[in-house]
Design an enzyme around this catalytic site. Structure first.
Site, PDB file in Angstrom:
ATOM      1  N   ASP A 190     -13.390 -19.570 -72.955  1.00 49.36           N
ATOM      2  CA  ASP A 190     -13.514 -20.220 -71.667  1.00 49.36           C
ATOM      3  C   ASP A 190     -14.590 -21.297 -71.702  1.00 49.36           C
ATOM      4  OD1 ASP A 190     -15.957 -18.781 -71.405  1.00 49.36           O
ATOM      5  OD2 ASP A 190     -14.812 -17.056 -70.727  1.00 49.36           O
ATOM      6  N   ASP A 247     -20.761 -12.697 -63.755  1.00 54.91           N
ATOM      7  CA  ASP A 247     -19.343 -12.678 -63.369  1.00 54.91           C
ATOM      8  C   ASP A 247     -19.160 -12.425 -61.876  1.00 54.91           C
ATOM      9  OD1 ASP A 247     -19.748 -11.598 -66.218  1.00 54.91           O
ATOM     10  OD2 ASP A 247     -17.657 -12.225 -66.247  1.00 54.91           O
TER      11      ASP A 247
END
Length: 338
Positions: free
Chosen positions: A117, A305
């Site tokens: 990512d 996150d």
């Protein structure tokens, strides 16, 4: 590209069951390659990481079956290749987790520099230096990692930063290494504990000490094991934030309080409401939300996150909030779209 079309506004209400943890499944599948015996996982998330990891493992000799939803049976009778195919390695940073299985099963690992990512730099220096300390011959040629070792040796390893993936990678390496390995300043996330518990089921000897230290005594062989993957605490937090954001009322089944202590404390600080039940957590809105200042950190702090859904939630709080991201420099890449 595929699109989601959302019609609103509306209040989210009802119940949803959280799948197995995204940050557990790939490492558990990698761990299964440390033995030639059958392994079985339940509560497997149906996500791209699962598919990508299985594709890599299949290219290296793993066979697998999915007899029913969320159930996965895997076995690597023999490892047929010491090199992760370049297209797969470049596609996904999870390929670096193949270092330990390939070394222990074939004595060699060839892995192209990983992709992944775009939330920030994720160097593998910590991983490679740990393997050097454990006696492996490590070379990097044209962004390809060449690692060789007939058998790794236990070592004292102190991580400069409590990296999750580096801690997991060293655990996979240490369980079959000769002698005792110390991992200091290690990450202690629930997903790492989940991996350690699975490795213990397989026959590993892993002690967790109170000062971010793991002590691993290497064993000769590991066997197969059955394991239920822990619920995804990041999905749980996203659903909880969405319930509060829409002034809704949502029961998140399988969400676990012990994995979300800091998130739940922060929810309460801004005026959000939740109820802990034996099989999940109910999130609901019953009063205006308040602004706050906070920063992300490694576990047991506020996880990076959790930050994106929480920032979206704070757009509905009264006052100005300040969020300091300390883990990934590009984690705020989504903010322009707000």
């Amino acid at each position: 590209m595929d699109q989601f079309v959302v019609e609103g506004p509306c209040r989210l209400q009802g119940e949803v069951t959280v799948p197995g943890a995204k940050n557990s499944i790939s490492k558990l599948i990698a761990a299964s390659m440390l033995t030639d015996k059958p392994c079985e996982f339940s509560n497997v998330p149906a996500i791209a990481d699962t598919v990508d990891t299985l594709d890599i493992c299949r290219a290296l000799g793993t066979q697998f079956d999915k007899p029913e939803a969320r159930l996965l049976q895997v076995r690597t009778k023999s490892v047929t290749n010491s090199e992760v195919p370049a297209d797969m390695a470049l596609k996904n940073r999870l390929s670096v987790m193949m270092l330990a299985p390939l070394l222990h099963r074939t004595g060699e690992a060839i892995i192209h520099a990983a992709g992944g990512d775009r939330i920030g730099v994720r160097p593998v220096d910590f991983h490679l230096e740990a393997y050097r300390r454990m006696g492996a011959d490590v070379k990097v040629v044209d962004e390809v990692y060449h690692v060789r070792s007939q058998r790794l040796r236990g070592a004292e390893i102190t991580l400069p930063y409590p990296s999750v993936s580096a801690t997991e990678n060293i655990l996979l390496a240490a369980v079959l290494a000769e002698g005792r390995t110390y991992i200091r300043n290690a990450a202690i996330e629930p997903e790492i504990i989940d991996l350690a518990l699975y490795l213990q089921k397989m026959g590993a000897i892993i002690d967790q000490q109170v000062d971010r230290t793991y002590v691993i005594e290497g064993v000769q062989t590991l066997t197969g094991a059955t394991h239920e993957i822990i619920p995804d605490r990041f999905v749980s937090a996203s659903l909880g934030a969405a319930a509060l954001l829409t002034e809704g009322d949502v029961f998140v089944r399988q969400a676990r309080q012990r994995d979300m202590l800091t998130f739940l404390n922060t929810i309460r600080r801004i005026g959000g409401s939740f109820e802990i039940e034996s099989d999940g957590i109910r999130f609901f809105h019953n009063r205006p939300l308040r602004a706050l200042s906070m920063e992300t950190s490694v576990h047991p702090g506020f996880m990076t996150d959790w930050q994106p859904p929480f920032v979206v939630l704070l757009t509905q709080a009264e006052g100005m909030s300040v969020i300091h991201e300390t883990v990934f420099e590009n984690r705020f890449g989504y903010v322009n779209q707000l």
